[in-house]
Design a protein around this motif. Structure first.
Motif, PDB file in Angstrom:
ATOM      1  N   ASP A 168     -37.808   6.787 -30.837  1.00 25.05           N
ATOM      2  CA  ASP A 168     -37.352   5.469 -31.296  1.00 25.05           C
ATOM      3  C   ASP A 168     -37.867   5.171 -32.700  1.00 25.05           C
ATOM      4  N   LYS A 195     -35.861   7.121 -35.354  1.00 24.14           N
ATOM      5  CA  LYS A 195     -34.507   6.615 -35.586  1.00 24.14           C
ATOM      6  C   LYS A 195     -34.484   5.201 -36.164  1.00 24.14           C
ATOM      7  N   SER A 196     -35.527   4.405 -35.866  1.00 20.28           N
ATOM      8  CA  SER A 196     -35.506   3.000 -36.275  1.00 20.28           C
ATOM      9  C   SER A 196     -36.271   2.714 -37.559  1.00 20.28           C
ATOM     10  N   GLY A 197     -36.886   3.742 -38.173  1.00 22.58           N
ATOM     11  CA  GLY A 197     -37.617   3.521 -39.412  1.00 22.58           C
ATOM     12  C   GLY A 197     -39.079   3.195 -39.206  1.00 22.58           C
ATOM     13  N   HIS A 214     -34.620   7.664 -40.069  1.00 22.14           N
ATOM     14  CA  HIS A 214     -33.960   6.461 -40.566  1.00 22.14           C
ATOM     15  C   HIS A 214     -33.812   6.506 -42.085  1.00 22.14           C
ATOM     16  N   THR A 215     -32.876   5.743 -42.590  1.00 21.64           N
ATOM     17  CA  THR A 215     -32.599   5.744 -44.031  1.00 21.64           C
ATOM     18  C   THR A 215     -33.775   5.246 -44.872  1.00 21.64           C
ATOM     19  N   THR A 216     -34.655   4.414 -44.305  1.00 17.13           N
ATOM     20  CA  THR A 216     -35.796   3.925 -45.078  1.00 17.13           C
ATOM     21  C   THR A 216     -36.934   4.935 -45.148  1.00 17.13           C
ATOM     22  N   THR A 217     -36.881   5.975 -44.344  1.00 10.82           N
ATOM     23  CA  THR A 217     -37.966   6.955 -44.296  1.00 10.82           C
ATOM     24  C   THR A 217     -37.881   7.896 -45.488  1.00 10.82           C
ATOM     25  N   SER A 244     -41.537   1.615 -44.488  1.00 12.45           N
ATOM     26  CA  SER A 244     -41.129   1.082 -43.183  1.00 12.45           C
ATOM     27  C   SER A 244     -41.083  -0.439 -43.170  1.00 12.45           C
ATOM     28  N   PRO A 300     -33.736  -2.263 -44.272  1.00 15.39           N
ATOM     29  CA  PRO A 300     -32.957  -1.033 -44.096  1.00 15.39           C
ATOM     30  C   PRO A 300     -31.954  -0.791 -45.202  1.00 15.39           C
ATOM     31  N   ARG A 349     -28.467   6.747 -47.274  1.00 20.50           N
ATOM     32  CA  ARG A 349     -28.469   8.160 -46.962  1.00 20.50           C
ATOM     33  C   ARG A 349     -27.519   8.896 -47.903  1.00 20.50           C
TER      34      ARG A 349
END
Length: 558
Positions: free
Chosen positions: A457, A460-462, A486-489, A547, A551, A556
């Motif tokens: 989780d 996937k959720s950052g 996640h895109t913010t990672t 994090s 978002p 990406r």
């Protein structure tokens, strides 16, 4: 007779006769189990690296470890024996009497017991009460002093405790009875207040009422010396209101410093300003390989979380590697080339199985790809003859590998222990140089089991600030077992090939190591973190971890 007097009489011969008779302890009964010992250990303020050498020695020898398994989780995991019994003080009972019974019971069973206290056991740690109970029960004990929170936490917060204007320090446990507020409020001494977690408002009010100016600088630090450390700088009058958000979410102790020395934090803060401070970094590697990288990330303030994506297993048919190892000993090969740490581990295990050691490599040339592979060989007592001078890869090794010369090389065979999924680049290159290559599957790499649901989780959720990829297989396997980050990672890759694989899986690569090594990769991520910190400072914005950002802040790659 006191213990010291008894020891003195023994050292000096027979004791002089006196009118009094001395009652001596009864000798233990024949066959009685010897009493164990209890060590009252100062576990420091939170950072496992602050334990003393003696504390580590005693903890590693303990049969039973007693303490808060939440507060001391890192210390226990790093230093306690895996087979040592754990006793959580929150479950054993909160009173000193109940905990003393636990210590005495285990010691009387002949076990070595380690009782962990936060900071120093004799400074606001109830160690004196435990020692008194053990002495009363005639159980041998040892006190192992620890680094106190009173000094370590302010140091990690960048707050010195003395200065030319404030040469005096007063350390007070404000949760104890009989605190003299009038004495604390007088003068310019620096105050270090312990145990104020639940009473910041009343503490500040009493100090102000006793005469300490409300404008006196104050700092409250939560979870000190750990990567979740937070410090709030304010004034004594605003202490409770300003520190409330931090204190409410604090899992450890709060240390408060009151005095003019707090003003120096702007210049002296060094821990919370590390480039990756507090970053939760996902390290998807085999468990054996993650240690060095994780340790380097910690030096930059990160919180590495290792998630195995690859499991290493023996080959399905071990006969081939067994024949090759025997051929190595009998002089069948001129070279052996190790292209990974797992290859070194596989061959070393075979050597140990046969009762061999590094002396069996006498007369054989050894090549290694990668700094860690070479380091593993050196720890085995083997100094590699050839390490790539450029790129640490099969191609880099081939660039430096000599061509076979029938005059200079008595044997033309190369032993190449590798994974079952290794590419043919090295085999083809060595063959082109005139060598005969015995390409042997020394181990198999298989996809690891999916991580626990909370980890999936978070991926996937950052929930992670960054993910570090050290090979193309770690990219493929992580996505396969846990999904895409996640895109913010922030995505960091060890080299161009790994970055290409990440992009093929729809990930945006933010950091690329300048050279293919874990040290360079960790350093590159730290540089990236520094650039984010500087950009936020220049824009006058708060420094947020990836994090903590929205978002929509990143996209990406397409």
């Amino acid at each position: 007779m006191p213990e010291g007097a008894d020891a003195q009489a023994t050292a000096g011969g027979s004791a002089p006769s006196t009118a009094k008779t001395t009652k001596r302890a009864a000798a233990p009964k024949a066959g009685a189990k010897p009493v164990g010992t209890v060590a009252l250990i100062g576990a420091g303020p939170g950072d496992p690296g602050l334990l003393t050498v003696r504390a580590v020695e005693v903890l590693r020898a303990a049969d039973v470890v007693v303490g808060s398994l939440e507060l001391h989780a890192d210390v226990v995991a790093r230093y306690a024996r895996p087979d040592a019994e754990r006793v959580d003080t929150s479950l054993a009972g909160s009173s000193d009497t109940e905990l003393a019974r636990v210590l005495v019971r285990h010691a009387r069973d002949g076990r070595a017991v380690a009782r962990l206290f936060s900071g120093d056991p004799f400074l606001a740690g109830h160690g004196a009460e435990a020692a008194a109970a053990l002495a009363k029960a005639k159980v041998p004990f040892e006190v192992v002093p620890g680094v106190s929170s009173a000094t370590a936490v302010p140091a990690y917060a960048g707050v010195p405790l003395t200065s030319a204007k404030a040469p005096e320090v007063r350390v007070v446990d404000v949760s104890a009875k009989g605190v003299s507020w009038d004495a604390l409020a007088s003068g310019s001494a620096t105050l270090v207040l312990l145990g104020a977690e639940a009473s910041l408002a009343s503490v500040s009010e009493r100090l102000v009422a006793a005469g300490r100016p409300a404008s006196t600088p104050a700092a409250a630090t939560c979870n000190g010396t750990t990567t979740s450390q937070q410090t709030v700088v304010t004034t004594l009058g605003r202490l409770a209101a300003d520190a409330a958000p931090v204190v409410s979410g604090c899992t450890g102790r709060v240390v408060v410093v009151v005095g003019e020395v707090v003003n120096q934090r702007d210049k002296l803060s060094w821990f919370e300003t590390k480039p990756l401070f507090g970053w939760r970094v996902l390290v998807p590697r085999t468990r054996e390989q993650a240690g060095t990288l994780s340790e380097q990330l910690r030096t930059f303030g990160a919180v590495p979380e290792e998630v195995p994506t690859i499991a290493v297993e023996p080959p399905r048919t071990p006969q081939q590697v067994e024949r090759a190892v025997k051929g190595l000993v009998t002089g069948r090969f001129e070279w052996i080339a190790f292209t990974s740490r797992n290859a070194v581990k596989a061959i070393r295990e075979k050597f140990e199985e046969y009762g061999l050691d590094a002396r069996a490599f006498s007369g054989i040339k050894v090549a290694a790809v990668g700094e860690q592979t070479a380091a593993d060989l050196r720890s085995w007592g083997i100094v590699p003859d050839l390490v790539p001078s450029g790129e640490q890869s099969s191609a880099g090794l081939l660039a430096d590998w000599p061509a076979y010369d029938p005059v200079l090389d008595p044997i033309d065979r190369v032993f190449l222990p590798r994974a079952d999924i290794a590419t043919e680049t090295l085999v083809e290159g060595l063959t082109a140089l005139g060598w005969q290559v015995e390409d042997v599957t020394a181990y198999r790499t298989v996809r690891a089991a999916p991580p626990a649901a909370p980890i999936r989780d978070a991926i996937k959720s950052g929930g992670f600030d960054a993910v570090i990829f050290t090979s193309s297989s770690t990219v493929r396997n992580l996505v396969g077992i846990a999904g895409k980050p996640h895109t913010t990672t922030v995505v960091a890759c060890i080299g161009p090939a790994t970055a290409k694989t990440a992009e093929e899986h729809g990930l945006r690569v933010d950091v690329l190591a300048p050279e293919p090594s874990v040290a360079a990769l960790a350093g590159a991520l730290a540089d990236y973190g520094t650039s984010l910190r500087l950009a936020a400072a220049e824009a006058g914005e708060p420094v947020l971890r990836p994090s903590e950002k929205r978002p929509s802040a990143r996209r990406r790659a397409k």
